[in-house]
Design a protein around this motif. Sequence first.
Motif, PDB file in Angstrom:
ATOM      1  N   VAL A 178     -26.525  26.732  41.178  1.00 31.33           N
ATOM      2  CA  VAL A 178     -26.302  27.424  40.518  1.00 31.33           C
ATOM      3  C   VAL A 178     -24.904  27.396  40.168  1.00 31.33           C
ATOM      4  CG1 VAL A 178     -25.790  29.860  39.377  1.00 31.33           C
ATOM      5  CG2 VAL A 178     -27.559  29.843  41.720  1.00 31.33           C
ATOM      6  N   VAL A 179     -23.804  27.390  40.381  1.00 32.47           N
ATOM      7  CA  VAL A 179     -22.419  26.769  40.064  1.00 32.47           C
ATOM      8  C   VAL A 179     -22.341  25.307  39.099  1.00 32.47           C
ATOM      9  CG1 VAL A 179     -20.044  26.745  40.654  1.00 32.47           C
ATOM     10  CG2 VAL A 179     -21.669  28.287  41.017  1.00 32.47           C
ATOM     11  N   HIS A 180     -22.732  24.775  40.078  1.00 34.90           N
ATOM     12  CA  HIS A 180     -22.572  23.353  39.407  1.00 34.90           C
ATOM     13  C   HIS A 180     -23.901  22.534  38.544  1.00 34.90           C
ATOM     14  CE1 HIS A 180     -23.610  18.854  39.233  1.00 34.90           C
ATOM     15  NE2 HIS A 180     -24.899  18.971  39.735  1.00 34.90           N
ATOM     16  N   ALA A 181     -25.073  23.780  38.369  1.00 32.92           N
ATOM     17  CA  ALA A 181     -25.892  23.635  37.032  1.00 32.92           C
ATOM     18  C   ALA A 181     -25.425  24.307  35.813  1.00 32.92           C
ATOM     19  CB  ALA A 181     -27.398  24.591  37.275  1.00 32.92           C
ATOM     20  N   ALA A 182     -24.519  25.512  36.369  1.00 34.73           N
ATOM     21  CA  ALA A 182     -23.608  25.862  34.751  1.00 34.73           C
ATOM     22  C   ALA A 182     -22.372  25.306  34.207  1.00 34.73           C
ATOM     23  CB  ALA A 182     -23.545  27.157  35.361  1.00 34.73           C
ATOM     24  N   CYS A 183     -22.155  24.514  34.887  1.00 34.38           N
ATOM     25  CA  CYS A 183     -20.767  23.895  35.083  1.00 34.38           C
ATOM     26  C   CYS A 183     -21.189  22.104  34.057  1.00 34.38           C
ATOM     27  CB  CYS A 183     -20.041  22.665  35.838  1.00 34.38           C
ATOM     28  SG  CYS A 183     -19.309  23.961  36.702  1.00 34.38           S
ATOM     29  N   SER A 184     -22.264  21.911  34.580  1.00 33.35           N
ATOM     30  CA  SER A 184     -23.425  20.964  33.535  1.00 33.35           C
ATOM     31  C   SER A 184     -23.928  21.017  32.721  1.00 33.35           C
ATOM     32  CB  SER A 184     -24.388  20.474  34.938  1.00 33.35           C
ATOM     33  OG  SER A 184     -25.160  19.610  34.316  1.00 33.35           O
ATOM     34  N   THR A 185     -24.140  22.378  32.483  1.00 29.08           N
ATOM     35  CA  THR A 185     -24.233  23.047  31.062  1.00 29.08           C
ATOM     36  C   THR A 185     -23.354  22.786  30.000  1.00 29.08           C
ATOM     37  OG1 THR A 185     -26.166  24.539  32.065  1.00 29.08           O
ATOM     38  CG2 THR A 185     -25.544  24.610  29.992  1.00 29.08           C
ATOM     39  N   PHE A 186     -22.350  23.504  31.120  1.00 30.30           N
ATOM     40  CA  PHE A 186     -21.071  23.542  29.924  1.00 30.30           C
ATOM     41  C   PHE A 186     -20.274  21.697  29.206  1.00 30.30           C
ATOM     42  CE2 PHE A 186     -20.107  27.613  31.340  1.00 30.30           C
ATOM     43  CZ  PHE A 186     -19.553  28.123  29.639  1.00 30.30           C
ATOM     44  N   SER A 187     -20.808  20.879  30.064  1.00 34.25           N
ATOM     45  CA  SER A 187     -20.319  19.078  29.859  1.00 34.25           C
ATOM     46  C   SER A 187     -21.469  18.695  29.105  1.00 34.25           C
ATOM     47  CB  SER A 187     -20.414  18.595  31.550  1.00 34.25           C
ATOM     48  OG  SER A 187     -19.404  19.838  32.131  1.00 34.25           O
ATOM     49  N   CYS A 188     -22.068  19.528  29.654  1.00 34.35           N
ATOM     50  CA  CYS A 188     -23.340  18.289  28.558  1.00 34.35           C
ATOM     51  C   CYS A 188     -23.234  18.735  26.881  1.00 34.35           C
ATOM     52  CB  CYS A 188     -24.810  19.053  29.210  1.00 34.35           C
ATOM     53  SG  CYS A 188     -24.774  17.685  31.007  1.00 34.35           S
ATOM     54  N   PHE A 189     -23.133  20.302  27.254  1.00 32.58           N
ATOM     55  CA  PHE A 189     -22.183  20.791  25.289  1.00 32.58           C
ATOM     56  C   PHE A 189     -21.687  20.424  24.581  1.00 32.58           C
ATOM     57  CE2 PHE A 189     -22.515  24.404  23.093  1.00 32.58           C
ATOM     58  CZ  PHE A 189     -23.508  24.716  22.052  1.00 32.58           C
ATOM     59  N   GLU A 190     -20.751  20.360  25.481  1.00 31.17           N
ATOM     60  CA  GLU A 190     -19.682  19.817  25.152  1.00 31.17           C
ATOM     61  C   GLU A 190     -19.809  18.167  24.737  1.00 31.17           C
ATOM     62  OE1 GLU A 190     -14.626  19.935  25.665  1.00 31.17           O
ATOM     63  OE2 GLU A 190     -15.560  20.318  27.291  1.00 31.17           O
ATOM     64  N   GLN A 191     -20.084  17.004  25.472  1.00 27.19           N
ATOM     65  CA  GLN A 191     -20.658  15.915  25.171  1.00 27.19           C
ATOM     66  C   GLN A 191     -21.414  15.575  24.064  1.00 27.19           C
ATOM     67  OE1 GLN A 191     -21.887  14.438  29.133  1.00 27.19           O
ATOM     68  NE2 GLN A 191     -20.199  14.989  29.686  1.00 27.19           N
ATOM     69  N   TRP A 192     -22.277  16.885  23.489  1.00 27.00           N
ATOM     70  CA  TRP A 192     -23.586  16.784  22.890  1.00 27.00           C
ATOM     71  C   TRP A 192     -22.256  16.624  21.505  1.00 27.00           C
ATOM     72  CZ3 TRP A 192     -27.187  14.781  20.418  1.00 27.00           C
ATOM     73  CH2 TRP A 192     -28.121  15.739  20.044  1.00 27.00           C
ATOM     74  N   LEU A 193     -21.929  17.447  21.624  1.00 25.92           N
ATOM     75  CA  LEU A 193     -20.774  18.633  20.236  1.00 25.92           C
ATOM     76  C   LEU A 193     -19.646  17.701  19.818  1.00 25.92           C
ATOM     77  CD1 LEU A 193     -20.854  22.465  21.195  1.00 25.92           C
ATOM     78  CD2 LEU A 193     -22.323  21.068  19.660  1.00 25.92           C
ATOM     79  N   GLU A 194     -19.497  16.528  21.289  1.00 20.83           N
ATOM     80  CA  GLU A 194     -18.298  15.500  20.158  1.00 20.83           C
ATOM     81  C   GLU A 194     -18.936  14.672  19.894  1.00 20.83           C
ATOM     82  OE1 GLU A 194     -15.276  13.740  20.426  1.00 20.83           O
ATOM     83  OE2 GLU A 194     -14.784  15.014  21.371  1.00 20.83           O
ATOM     84  N   ARG A 195     -20.574  14.055  20.450  1.00 19.55           N
ATOM     85  CA  ARG A 195     -21.350  13.277  19.859  1.00 19.55           C
ATOM     86  C   ARG A 195     -21.145  13.485  18.648  1.00 19.55           C
ATOM     87  NH1 ARG A 195     -25.756  12.094  23.993  1.00 19.55           N
ATOM     88  NH2 ARG A 195     -26.835  11.472  22.667  1.00 19.55           N
ATOM     89  N   GLN A 196     -21.831  15.134  17.638  1.00 20.64           N
ATOM     90  CA  GLN A 196     -22.158  15.195  17.087  1.00 20.64           C
ATOM     91  C   GLN A 196     -20.783  15.492  15.772  1.00 20.64           C
ATOM     92  OE1 GLN A 196     -26.138  14.808  15.609  1.00 20.64           O
ATOM     93  NE2 GLN A 196     -25.824  14.182  18.278  1.00 20.64           N
ATOM     94  N   GLU A 197     -19.992  15.007  16.246  1.00 21.93           N
ATOM     95  CA  GLU A 197     -18.650  15.308  15.850  1.00 21.93           C
ATOM     96  C   GLU A 197     -17.881  16.350  14.719  1.00 21.93           C
ATOM     97  OE1 GLU A 197     -18.861  12.233  13.211  1.00 21.93           O
ATOM     98  OE2 GLU A 197     -18.728  10.510  14.470  1.00 21.93           O
ATOM     99  N   VAL A 198     -18.628  17.553  15.396  1.00 17.43           N
ATOM    100  CA  VAL A 198     -18.005  18.941  15.243  1.00 17.43           C
ATOM    101  C   VAL A 198     -17.316  19.780  15.311  1.00 17.43           C
ATOM    102  CG1 VAL A 198     -20.391  19.447  14.422  1.00 17.43           C
ATOM    103  CG2 VAL A 198     -20.093  19.861  16.769  1.00 17.43           C
ATOM    104  N   LEU A 199     -16.408  18.781  17.351  1.00 16.68           N
ATOM    105  CA  LEU A 199     -15.439  19.582  17.462  1.00 16.68           C
ATOM    106  C   LEU A 199     -13.823  19.942  17.597  1.00 16.68           C
ATOM    107  CD1 LEU A 199     -16.351  19.239  21.398  1.00 16.68           C
ATOM    108  CD2 LEU A 199     -16.380  20.937  20.034  1.00 16.68           C
ATOM    109  N   LEU A 200     -12.541  20.954  17.175  1.00 20.60           N
ATOM    110  CA  LEU A 200     -11.799  19.757  17.168  1.00 20.60           C
ATOM    111  C   LEU A 200     -11.469  18.802  17.603  1.00 20.60           C
ATOM    112  CD1 LEU A 200     -10.746  23.748  16.438  1.00 20.60           C
ATOM    113  CD2 LEU A 200     -11.297  22.305  14.734  1.00 20.60           C
TER     114      LEU A 200
END
Length: 200
Positions: A178-200
Amino acid sequence: MPHDSPPPPPSSVLSALRAGTQTLHVALEKRLPFFSERLDLECYKQLLAAYYGFYQPLESNLRACTLPDGFELSTRLKTPALRQDLRALNVHIPSLPVCDTLPPLDHPASVLGVLYVLEGATLGGNVLRKHLFEQLGLDTDNGCAFLYVYGQATGMQWKAFLDFLGSVPLDAPSRALVVHAACSTFSCFEQWLERQEVLL
Protein backbone atom coordinates in the motif's frame (compact mmCIF):
# COMPACT_ATOMS: atom_id res chain seq x y z
CA MET A 1 -19.54 13.46 35.07
CA PRO A 2 -19.33 11.88 31.58
CA HIS A 3 -16.18 12.29 29.55
CA ASP A 4 -15.94 12.39 25.77
CA SER A 5 -14.21 9.28 24.56
CA PRO A 6 -10.93 10.02 22.78
CA PRO A 7 -10.91 9.58 18.99
CA PRO A 8 -9.77 6.14 17.89
CA PRO A 9 -6.11 5.91 16.93
CA PRO A 10 -5.40 5.92 13.19
CA SER A 11 -5.20 2.51 11.61
CA SER A 12 -1.73 1.08 11.27
CA VAL A 13 -1.92 1.31 7.47
CA LEU A 14 -2.93 4.98 7.66
CA SER A 15 -0.04 5.72 10.03
CA ALA A 16 2.32 3.95 7.64
CA LEU A 17 0.93 5.87 4.66
CA ARG A 18 1.27 9.23 6.36
CA ALA A 19 4.84 8.51 7.43
CA GLY A 20 5.84 6.96 4.13
CA THR A 21 4.45 9.67 1.85
CA GLN A 22 5.06 12.78 3.94
CA THR A 23 8.29 13.87 2.26
CA LEU A 24 7.03 13.25 -1.27
CA HIS A 25 3.73 14.98 -0.54
CA VAL A 26 5.32 18.11 0.89
CA ALA A 27 7.91 18.29 -1.91
CA LEU A 28 5.27 18.12 -4.62
CA GLU A 29 2.97 20.60 -2.91
CA LYS A 30 5.78 23.18 -2.80
CA ARG A 31 6.26 22.88 -6.57
CA LEU A 32 2.64 23.29 -7.61
CA PRO A 33 2.07 26.80 -8.98
CA PHE A 34 -1.44 27.45 -7.63
CA PHE A 35 -0.25 30.28 -5.38
CA SER A 36 2.59 31.42 -7.60
CA GLU A 37 2.77 34.88 -9.17
CA ARG A 38 3.11 33.16 -12.53
CA LEU A 39 -0.37 31.61 -12.30
CA ASP A 40 -2.49 33.16 -15.03
CA LEU A 41 -5.26 31.61 -17.10
CA GLU A 42 -2.87 30.05 -19.61
CA CYS A 43 -0.72 28.55 -16.85
CA TYR A 44 -3.84 27.16 -15.19
CA LYS A 45 -5.02 25.58 -18.44
CA GLN A 46 -1.64 23.88 -18.88
CA LEU A 47 -1.72 22.66 -15.29
CA LEU A 48 -5.24 21.29 -15.64
CA ALA A 49 -4.32 19.60 -18.92
CA ALA A 50 -1.36 17.94 -17.19
CA TYR A 51 -3.62 16.73 -14.38
CA TYR A 52 -5.96 15.26 -16.99
CA GLY A 53 -3.04 13.53 -18.69
CA PHE A 54 -2.29 11.70 -15.44
CA TYR A 55 -5.75 11.10 -14.00
CA GLN A 56 -7.37 9.85 -17.22
CA PRO A 57 -5.10 6.84 -17.84
CA LEU A 58 -4.73 6.07 -14.14
CA GLU A 59 -8.47 6.05 -13.52
CA SER A 60 -8.93 4.01 -16.69
CA ASN A 61 -6.52 1.44 -15.23
CA LEU A 62 -8.38 1.50 -11.91
CA ARG A 63 -11.67 0.76 -13.67
CA ALA A 64 -10.06 -2.28 -15.30
CA CYS A 65 -8.54 -3.81 -12.16
CA THR A 66 -9.98 -5.73 -9.23
CA LEU A 67 -11.01 -3.27 -6.53
CA PRO A 68 -11.19 -4.16 -2.83
CA ASP A 69 -14.66 -5.33 -1.80
CA GLY A 70 -16.94 -2.52 -0.69
CA PHE A 71 -15.29 0.33 -2.61
CA GLU A 72 -17.47 2.20 -5.10
CA LEU A 73 -15.12 3.72 -7.67
CA SER A 74 -17.67 5.24 -10.04
CA THR A 75 -18.72 7.98 -7.61
CA ARG A 76 -15.10 8.96 -6.96
CA LEU A 77 -13.71 9.34 -10.49
CA LYS A 78 -12.17 12.76 -11.11
CA THR A 79 -11.69 12.57 -14.90
CA PRO A 80 -15.28 13.70 -15.69
CA ALA A 81 -14.77 16.91 -13.69
CA LEU A 82 -11.44 17.52 -15.41
CA ARG A 83 -13.12 17.09 -18.81
CA GLN A 84 -15.83 19.53 -17.77
CA ASP A 85 -13.24 22.13 -16.76
CA LEU A 86 -11.14 21.70 -19.88
CA ARG A 87 -14.19 22.07 -22.12
CA ALA A 88 -15.24 25.20 -20.19
CA LEU A 89 -11.75 26.61 -20.83
CA ASN A 90 -11.88 25.67 -24.54
CA VAL A 91 -9.02 23.18 -24.32
CA HIS A 92 -9.03 20.55 -27.10
CA ILE A 93 -9.02 17.34 -25.05
CA PRO A 94 -8.28 14.73 -27.79
CA SER A 95 -4.93 16.36 -28.53
CA LEU A 96 -3.70 16.29 -24.92
CA PRO A 97 -0.78 13.98 -24.07
CA VAL A 98 -1.38 11.26 -21.49
CA CYS A 99 1.07 9.71 -19.05
CA ASP A 100 2.44 6.25 -19.83
CA THR A 101 4.45 5.80 -16.62
CA LEU A 102 1.89 5.01 -13.96
CA PRO A 103 1.96 3.39 -10.49
CA PRO A 104 1.44 -0.39 -10.35
CA LEU A 105 -2.04 -1.81 -9.88
CA ASP A 106 -1.10 -5.48 -9.84
CA HIS A 107 -2.33 -6.19 -6.30
CA PRO A 108 -5.42 -5.08 -4.32
CA ALA A 109 -3.09 -3.47 -1.76
CA SER A 110 -1.48 -1.40 -4.52
CA VAL A 111 -4.92 -0.17 -5.53
CA LEU A 112 -5.45 1.10 -1.97
CA GLY A 113 -2.19 3.05 -2.08
CA VAL A 114 -3.13 4.77 -5.34
CA LEU A 115 -6.62 5.57 -4.07
CA TYR A 116 -5.17 7.07 -0.88
CA VAL A 117 -3.27 9.64 -2.93
CA LEU A 118 -6.14 10.43 -5.31
CA GLU A 119 -8.64 10.81 -2.48
CA GLY A 120 -6.28 12.83 -0.31
CA ALA A 121 -5.69 15.23 -3.19
CA THR A 122 -9.28 16.47 -2.92
CA LEU A 123 -8.83 17.87 0.59
CA GLY A 124 -7.31 21.23 -0.30
CA GLY A 125 -9.52 21.79 -3.32
CA ASN A 126 -11.89 24.30 -1.75
CA VAL A 127 -9.03 26.56 -0.66
CA LEU A 128 -7.62 26.41 -4.20
CA ARG A 129 -11.05 27.04 -5.72
CA LYS A 130 -11.54 30.19 -3.64
CA HIS A 131 -8.07 31.40 -4.55
CA LEU A 132 -8.66 30.83 -8.27
CA PHE A 133 -11.96 32.67 -8.07
CA GLU A 134 -10.15 35.66 -6.57
CA GLN A 135 -7.23 35.47 -9.01
CA LEU A 136 -8.85 34.36 -12.26
CA GLY A 137 -12.61 34.62 -11.75
CA LEU A 138 -13.01 30.84 -12.06
CA ASP A 139 -15.55 28.75 -10.18
CA THR A 140 -17.05 25.28 -10.46
CA ASP A 141 -19.10 26.16 -13.54
CA ASN A 142 -16.29 27.68 -15.62
CA GLY A 143 -13.08 25.80 -14.84
CA CYS A 144 -12.86 24.70 -11.18
CA ALA A 145 -15.17 21.69 -10.93
CA PHE A 146 -12.18 19.38 -10.42
CA LEU A 147 -10.91 21.34 -7.45
CA TYR A 148 -14.29 21.06 -5.72
CA VAL A 149 -15.24 17.67 -7.07
CA TYR A 150 -17.03 16.52 -3.89
CA GLY A 151 -18.38 19.94 -2.98
CA GLN A 152 -19.49 20.26 0.63
CA ALA A 153 -19.19 16.48 1.01
CA THR A 154 -15.38 16.57 0.76
CA GLY A 155 -14.79 15.92 4.45
CA MET A 156 -17.40 13.15 4.58
CA GLN A 157 -15.95 11.48 1.49
CA TRP A 158 -12.45 11.52 3.00
CA LYS A 159 -13.70 10.10 6.31
CA ALA A 160 -15.63 7.40 4.47
CA PHE A 161 -12.49 6.48 2.53
CA LEU A 162 -10.40 6.32 5.71
CA ASP A 163 -13.04 4.15 7.36
CA PHE A 164 -12.95 1.85 4.34
CA LEU A 165 -9.14 1.79 4.34
CA GLY A 166 -9.07 0.87 8.01
CA SER A 167 -11.60 -1.92 7.48
CA VAL A 168 -9.52 -3.82 4.90
CA PRO A 169 -7.57 -6.67 6.53
CA LEU A 170 -3.91 -6.24 5.64
CA ASP A 171 -0.89 -8.18 6.78
CA ALA A 172 2.56 -6.56 7.00
CA PRO A 173 3.60 -7.33 3.38
CA SER A 174 0.29 -5.94 2.11
CA ARG A 175 0.70 -2.76 4.17
CA ALA A 176 4.13 -2.35 2.61
CA LEU A 177 2.58 -2.68 -0.85
CA VAL A 178 0.00 0.00 0.00
CA VAL A 179 2.71 2.45 1.03
CA HIS A 180 4.90 1.58 -1.97
CA ALA A 181 2.02 2.23 -4.38
CA ALA A 182 1.18 5.55 -2.71
CA CYS A 183 4.80 6.67 -2.94
CA SER A 184 4.93 5.53 -6.55
CA THR A 185 1.80 7.57 -7.30
CA PHE A 186 3.37 10.73 -5.90
CA SER A 187 6.63 10.08 -7.79
CA CYS A 188 4.95 9.27 -11.11
CA PHE A 189 2.70 12.32 -10.82
CA GLU A 190 5.56 14.69 -10.04
CA GLN A 191 7.67 13.28 -12.87
CA TRP A 192 4.76 13.66 -15.28
CA LEU A 193 4.09 17.26 -14.21
CA GLU A 194 7.81 17.94 -14.57
CA ARG A 195 7.76 16.60 -18.14
CA GLN A 196 4.77 18.83 -18.87
CA GLU A 197 6.75 21.82 -17.54
CA VAL A 198 4.03 23.02 -15.17
CA LEU A 199 5.92 22.84 -11.85
CA LEU A 200 7.89 25.57 -10.12
